[in-house]
Design a protein around this motif. Structure first.
Motif, short mmCIF file in Angstrom:
data_model
loop_
_atom_site.label_atom_id
_atom_site.label_comp_id
_atom_site.label_asym_id
_atom_site.label_seq_id
_atom_site.Cartn_x
_atom_site.Cartn_y
_atom_site.Cartn_z
N GLY A 1 2.38 0.95 3.37
CA GLY A 1 3.52 0.03 3.40
C GLY A 1 3.17 -1.62 3.64
N LYS A 2 1.92 -1.68 3.79
CA LYS A 2 1.40 -2.90 4.06
C LYS A 2 1.27 -3.81 2.84
CE LYS A 2 -1.87 -5.36 7.24
NZ LYS A 2 -3.17 -4.92 8.19
N SER B 1 -6.75 2.42 -6.47
CA SER B 1 -6.69 0.85 -6.64
C SER B 1 -5.21 0.17 -6.88
CB SER B 1 -7.61 0.18 -7.78
OG SER B 1 -7.07 0.55 -8.90
N VAL B 2 -4.22 1.29 -6.93
CA VAL B 2 -3.18 0.80 -7.69
C VAL B 2 -2.03 0.65 -6.49
CG1 VAL B 2 -0.93 0.96 -9.10
CG2 VAL B 2 -3.12 1.70 -9.90
N ALA C 1 1.04 -1.00 0.02
CA ALA C 1 0.04 -0.10 -0.25
C ALA C 1 0.87 1.10 -0.01
CB ALA C 1 -0.91 0.05 1.31
N PRO C 2 0.56 2.21 -0.70
CA PRO C 2 1.50 3.36 -0.88
C PRO C 2 1.51 4.30 0.49
CG PRO C 2 -0.02 3.64 -2.87
CD PRO C 2 -0.51 2.20 -1.76
N SER C 3 2.36 5.17 0.66
CA SER C 3 2.32 5.90 2.02
C SER C 3 0.97 6.60 2.21
CB SER C 3 3.56 6.80 2.28
OG SER C 3 3.66 7.44 1.09
N ALA C 4 0.38 6.88 1.23
CA ALA C 4 -0.87 7.95 1.37
C ALA C 4 -2.22 7.27 1.70
CB ALA C 4 -1.30 8.86 0.04
N MET D 1 0.15 7.66 -5.10
CA MET D 1 1.44 7.06 -5.13
C MET D 1 2.61 7.98 -5.27
SD MET D 1 2.77 3.86 -6.99
CE MET D 1 1.45 2.74 -6.73
N SER D 2 3.72 7.94 -4.37
CA SER D 2 5.00 8.77 -4.36
C SER D 2 6.19 8.06 -5.26
CB SER D 2 5.22 9.56 -3.06
OG SER D 2 5.64 8.45 -2.35
N LEU D 3 6.94 9.08 -5.43
CA LEU D 3 8.10 8.54 -6.02
C LEU D 3 8.96 7.84 -4.76
CD1 LEU D 3 9.62 11.49 -8.02
CD2 LEU D 3 9.11 9.24 -8.73
#
Ligand code: DON
Length: 584
Positions: free
Chosen positions: A458-459, A130-131, A103-106, A263-265
């Motif tokens: 992050g999970k 969803s990504v 999972a993205p940090s956001a 999603m971030s860099l």
């Protein structure tokens, strides 16, 4: 069927099974030098070529993984994630590589809920949210570096060629393009890759053409993917960094961003493969190794095998009502535990040891009634019917040195989120749907979950993917696996029962009609081919039986002494097992 003196006669320390052509209906492919099975014949050929050139099973598997991203675009991927089991001959050890997306940090626990706490339909499957952060490129390059023997660029070369020169679209893929047209044409960057302008249509650049000017590729046409070829070349040159940093990463982030940035860099830059201990079970003397959490696959596979070991299945027979009933009852118990306990072990405590212990299984199976179906609690059924096609993929490889790879990877649903990162040819997953959006809300496969599988930055979302390697007397025997979402675990279970209890060869084992139960929703799903009187016996035991589309597309390889066998599920006519002969 397999026959031998006893079924698995022992020759020194290697199990040998003789096949009897006169008794078998389906036949595996045979070869003496190694074997590859995948869902796309072109990708299997890539793997066989690498073996022929002296690469090991890991080299071949990595090359297959990259090739499938080109020739099986609805499931093969760079923008998804998965799991790979590697049996390394040198160390006589089996390793579990986890390159599941994160999972993205956001991401937040409630990100798929509206203000009144209801799940927003489609947000976890069809939007930039969803990504999840893709893991495939990290996973494949990690495997190549750690266990392969050829340079990465050699392993990517066949995929680059297939993307650059194109390949002929099969009837199966053409049908997928056409069925998923609406899903794919929502994104200008996706139109550029998977659509063509109709002859005589208005002059427009593909990404901006109106739908009426576009068509999908038909069977027999050549699909070229120049952007994807460029991306693959970058990875060949720079390794995983070429994907997770720099231009490609920037394009992924930019494509997903609008007013917000899902999603971030740094999400991409920080992605890491996790090396885990495989889960192990012993089923009637055969060692079964599979994927631990964050897959639920291995844990529940072993849990079900442990429960079933107490029953004389070979006496009941393959496809009998009694065998099907016991499979359903053990699955019901295992999937109930899945919903409660399973999640990413880096975030929650998963009682893996308990779930896979024989003592616990005996406690559970003591409550299985031979003649009565248990009732699963009534819950709202999930929208599982919308997602029937098998859109994950598995490949298995064995080489002459004793190395084995069993790998399942995915974009989640058909073509994932449907979003191609602009100018890269990379389709992005919709794996965020595998999290539990809220307790009691089913995901696309009708699966339930609770806080163990709640979203956290992050999970890794809980998976059912179950790559398996089986060992007999410590030697590689069978590698197998399948797509199929929630049905993966029961499908692989039945392959194991068919080979061990019912003594089928691997081609017969994967051709048999399958059954599935997942606790909730409470019905027994079966494929066509189970007889009406068997169905009646199951109903008499209290099962609600539903005949539904086929389940799974299993890819199996096997070693017996010095011979290799391979079988690709007839449910997908595009798949193939291809062997090579030993070099003289
Ligand atoms: O990881 C999982 O369990 C799912 N994302 C797999 C999806 C799948 O197998 C799709 N095919 N039916």
């Amino acid at each position: 069927m397999l026959i031998s003196q006893g079924v698995f006669a022992q020759s020194e320390n290697v199990a040998v099974t003789r096949y009897d052509n006169a008794l078998e209906i389906f036949h595996p492919v045979r070869a003496s030098g190694g074997m590859v099975a995948s869902e796309q014949v072109l990708a299997s050929q890539v793997g066989a070529d690498i073996l022929q050139q002296g690469g090991n099973a890991i080299d071949a598997a990595v090359a297959v993984g990259f090739a499938l991203a080109v020739v099986l675009p609805n499931a093969g991927n760079l923008g998804g994630g998965g799991f790979m089991l590697v049996r390394e001959a040198k160390s006589a050890s089996t390793y579990a590589l986890d390159f599941r997306e994160t999972a993205p940090s956001a991401a937040t626990r409630e990100m798929f809920l509206n203000d009144s706490g209801q799940v927003i339909p489609g947000k976890s499957t069809r939007t930039p949210y969803s990504v999840a952060v893709p893991g495939t490129v990290a996973g494949l390059t990690f495997a190549a570096k750690q266990y392969g023997s050829l340079p990465l660029a050699r392993l990517l070369a066949p995929a680059i060629k297939l993307a650059e020169d194109g390949f002929i679209v099969s009837p199966v893929l053409a049908q997928q393009f056409s069925l998923q047209r609406k899903h794919l044409e929502r994104w200008p960057s996706t139109k550029e890759v998977f659509f063509k302008r109709l002859p005589d249509s208005v002059d427009c650049i593909l990404s901006e053409c109106p739908s009426s000017s576009l068509t999908t590729y038909s069977a027999g046409e050549r699909l070229l993917q120049p952007d994807l070829a460029r991306t693959l070349r970058t990875i060949a040159r720079l390794g995983a960094d070429g994907f997770y940093k720099g231009e490609i990463a920037k394009r992924i982030v930019d494509t997903l961003s609008s007013t917000t940035r899902p999603m971030s860099l740094s999400d991409l830059e920080q992605y890491r493969v996790a090396q885990r201990e495989p889960v192990k079970g012993i089923y009637r003397g055969v060692e079964v190794l599979s994927m631990p959490a964050p897959s639920s696959g291995g844990v529940h596979l072993i849990q079900m095998l442990n429960m079933l070991e107490g029953f004389p299945l070979s006496e009941y027979g393959a496809g009998s009502a009694q065998t099907i009933h016991l499979i359903a009852e053990s699955a019901r118990l295992a999937y109930a535990d899945r919903a409660e306990y399973l999640g990413d072990p880096d975030f929650v405590k998963v009682p893996q040891r308990g779930l896979t212990s024989k003592v616990y299984a005996n406690r559970l199976s003591a409550n299985i009634q031979q003649n009565r179906a248990t009732l699963s609690k009534q819950v709202r059924a999930g929208p599982a019917g919308d997602f029937e096609s098998e859109q994950t993929t598995h490949f298995s490889v064995m080489d002459r040195m004793g190395n084995v790879v069993s790998c399942t990877y995915t974009l989640n649903l058909n073509f994932g989120s449907g979003i191609v990162a602009r100018g890269t040819g990379v389709l992005l997953n919709n794996e965020m749907d595998d999290f539990s959006a809220k307790p009691g809300a089913p995901n696309a496969f009708g699966l339930l979950g609770g806080s163990a599988n709640a979203i956290e930055p992050g999970k890794r979302p809980l998976s059912s993917m179950s790559p398996v390697i089986m060992l007999k007397d410590g030697q590689p025997w069978i590698a197998t696996g399948t797509p199929g979402g929630a049905r993966i675990i029961t499908t692989v279970l039945q392959i194991i029962l068919n080979t061990i209890d019912f003594k089928m060869n691997i081609a017969e084992a994967l051709s048999m009609p399958r059954v599935h139960h997942q606790w909730m929703p409470d019905y027994l799903r079966i494929e066509r081919g189970i007889s009406p009187d068997t169905i009646q016996l199951l109903k008499d035991k209290g099962h609600e039986v539903r005949v539904m589309p086929t389940m799974g597309r299993v890819q199996t390889v096997q070693q017996q002494g010095h011979m290799f066998f391979g079988a690709s599920d007839p449910r997908n006519p595009d798949g193939a097992a291809i062997g090579i002969e030993s070099m003289q």
